[in-house]
Design a protein around this motif. Structure first.
Motif, short mmCIF file in Angstrom:
data_model
loop_
_atom_site.label_atom_id
_atom_site.label_comp_id
_atom_site.label_asym_id
_atom_site.label_seq_id
_atom_site.Cartn_x
_atom_site.Cartn_y
_atom_site.Cartn_z
N GLU A 120 0.84 -1.20 0.00
CA GLU A 120 0.00 0.00 0.00
C GLU A 120 0.87 1.24 0.00
O GLU A 120 1.81 1.36 0.79
N VAL A 121 0.54 2.17 -0.90
CA VAL A 121 1.23 3.46 -0.99
C VAL A 121 0.31 4.52 -0.41
O VAL A 121 -0.87 4.59 -0.76
N GLN A 122 0.85 5.35 0.48
CA GLN A 122 0.08 6.44 1.06
C GLN A 122 0.73 7.76 0.69
O GLN A 122 1.96 7.87 0.62
N VAL A 131 1.82 5.11 -7.06
CA VAL A 131 2.32 6.31 -6.40
C VAL A 131 1.66 7.55 -6.98
O VAL A 131 1.20 8.45 -6.26
N VAL A 132 1.59 7.61 -8.31
CA VAL A 132 1.01 8.77 -8.98
C VAL A 132 -0.46 8.94 -8.61
O VAL A 132 -0.93 10.04 -8.30
N LEU A 133 -1.21 7.84 -8.61
CA LEU A 133 -2.63 7.92 -8.30
C LEU A 133 -2.87 8.22 -6.82
O LEU A 133 -3.86 8.88 -6.47
N ALA A 134 -2.00 7.75 -5.94
CA ALA A 134 -2.14 8.09 -4.53
C ALA A 134 -1.95 9.58 -4.30
O ALA A 134 -2.70 10.21 -3.53
N LEU A 144 -9.93 6.50 -3.72
CA LEU A 144 -10.01 5.43 -4.71
C LEU A 144 -10.85 4.28 -4.15
O LEU A 144 -10.96 4.12 -2.93
N PRO A 145 -11.44 3.46 -5.02
CA PRO A 145 -12.22 2.32 -4.53
C PRO A 145 -11.39 1.41 -3.64
O PRO A 145 -10.20 1.16 -3.90
N ALA A 146 -12.01 0.90 -2.59
CA ALA A 146 -11.28 0.06 -1.64
C ALA A 146 -10.91 -1.29 -2.24
O ALA A 146 -9.98 -1.94 -1.74
#
Length: 466
Positions: A305-307, A369-372, A382-384
């Protein structure tokens, strides 16, 4: 036999020999380490009697080279099935990472399954090792312990105990009177390692050597040490996390890129056969600024998971903080997001991190990474049940990654239903729906990240408040 004298120049750091003096060693790049070590004769070698006759490869006996399980599943995974008789394994890692704890567990399991095991320690007393073994529950009548730091005494212990496996902790603390130098020096380490390897091959005895590491994380001692042994393993871990990773760097008996996962506890160390859950945060609802991807460590797919957190700043130079990711690659990804995706990061701090101490350096995590970051900046979650795969190029294109099917099978096993993937992704596992994106703009459009989250109805807009 003609013999002529010539000078020897040897590096004091890595032991590399050259024909003339250099200011910088061509092997380890150390300055001022080349020293003249007398002269040596150049000898013409004549043919002698072979030690054994050559045979067709199909007639060579392979039963003596079958791997024996150590009893520790994650250790066997990295070794390629277990320890091969006569194999020499070098296990390196930082101080306190758990090398001795892992080897005590291995010695205990080996003694239970295969018989006598000899653990030779040169760093601690026998009583200290016994206390740690008692604390972790690794006591067995067939486990023998000796505190030795001299090679000839170590070989004498092997003759007396006659073990089926030998553990030496560590090779840098061993020395021999046959050569000059201090313990841990280039000459001593090379001579001790050569003696142990010769003994292991002659007797068919598997040997595990513990090695120290330098400040940059490489194995301490001469580079030839890694060439001499059969397997080189790196034990990694963060001091603030209980997770430990065992990486294969070199393996003559199996895959050299395999990874084993362990969890270090107060009562010992245990293997983690399913580590994906350690790198995910379980939530009841989706949160903006988070995205899940799948990486492949060796042959093992693992979810990570990226935060991301984006916050306004008054500083002239906004901060770009990274934890568990490649800072150079994150800088390029943020530039692509701002230029191609039209996401405004001007005068905003951007913090990116991974969960559970995982380190993501694979290009397959670029899109996550970009979408986070886009999710954090747009304040849209984003959808879980979404997993993201793809490498992002400087032109904003999304490139295909290897092993998409294997990655998505792991994601489907953990309950993910959607996957944002690049074109030509191949067949998908049952229960996973593909969301295809050719470039970064289309990926933002598919996930609705090209618009900012609307304000709640019960909250007045700034214009209405004015």
């Amino acid at each position: 036999m003609a013999k002529t004298a010539r000078p020897i120049f040897r590096c004091a750091e890595c032991g590399h020999e050259v024909a003339k003096w250099f200011g910088r060693c061509p092997e380890c790049q150390a300055w001022g380490s080349i020293e003249e070590r007398g002269t040596a004769g150049v000898t013409r070698v004549v043919a002698g009697a072979p030690t054994s006759a050559a045979r067709p490869i199909g007639e060579v006996d392979i039963e003596s080279a079958r791997a024996l399980s150590t009893g520790v599943g994650e250790f066997d995974r990295v070794l390629g099935g277990g320890l091969v008789p006569g194999a020499v394994v070098l296990l390196a890692g930082e101080p306190g990472v758990g090398k001795s704890t892992l080897l005590l567990e291995t010695a205990h399991r080996w003694a239970e399954e295969h018989g006598r095991c000899l653990y030779v320690t040169g760093e601690e007393s026998a009583g200290q090792v016994r206390l740690r073994a008692e604390r972790t529950g690794n006591l067995h009548p067939e486990m023998y312990l000796a505190a030795e730091s001299e090679l000839s005494a170590l070989l004498g212990q092997v003759d007396q105990v006659k073990p089926s496996m030998l553990i030496v902790d560590s090779v840098q603390t061993m020395s021999t009177v046959s050569v000059e130098g201090v313990p841990g020096g280039v000459t001593q380490v090379r001579t001790v390692a050569s003696g142990l390897i010769a003994m292991a091959k002659e007797r068919g005895l598997p040997v595990v050597l513990v090695g120290h590491v330098t400040k940059d994380g490489s194995v301490a001692g001469p580079r030839v040490l890694e060439h001499l042994v059969d397997v080189v393993l790196q034990f990694e871990g963060d001091r603030h996390s209980s997770l430990r990773l065992l990486r294969g760097i070199k393996n003559r008996y199996g895959a050299a890129d395999e990874v084993g996962c362990f969890e270090l506890r107060d009562d010992g160390i245990v293997g983690v056969p399913d580590p994906s859950g350690l790198f995910l945060t379980r939530r009841e609802k989706a949160v903006e600024g988070t995205c899940v991807t799948v990486i492949v460590e060796g042959k093992r797919p693992m979810l990570g998971e990226v935060q991301a957190l984006v916050a306004k700043t008054n500083l002239p130079a906004p901060r770009r903080a990274v934890s568990g990711l490649d800072s150079a690659r994150i800088s390029m990804a943020l530039a692509v997001l701002e230029k191609r995706g039209k996401v405004n990061l001007f005068q905003k701090d951007v913090f990116t991190a991974t969960v559970g101490g995982m380190r993501l350096v694979e290009p397959a995590a670029d899109l996550a990474v970009v979408l986070a970051v886009a999710s954090a900046e747009r304040e849209i979650a984003l959808p879980a049940d979404l997993v993201v795969l793809g490498e992002v190029g400087l032109a904003g294109e999304i490139r295909r990654v290897n092993g998409v099917g294997k990655r998505l099978q792991e994601a489907a096993r953990l309950g993910f239903k959607k996957a944002l993937v690049p074109p030509d992704h191949g067949p998908l596992p049952d229960g996973v729906r593909a969301l295809v994106a050719n470039d970064l703009v289309s990926a933002l459009d598919v996930l609705g990240l090209n618009r900012r989250r609307a304000a709640p109805k019960n909250q007045e807009s700034p214009e209405e408040q004015g």
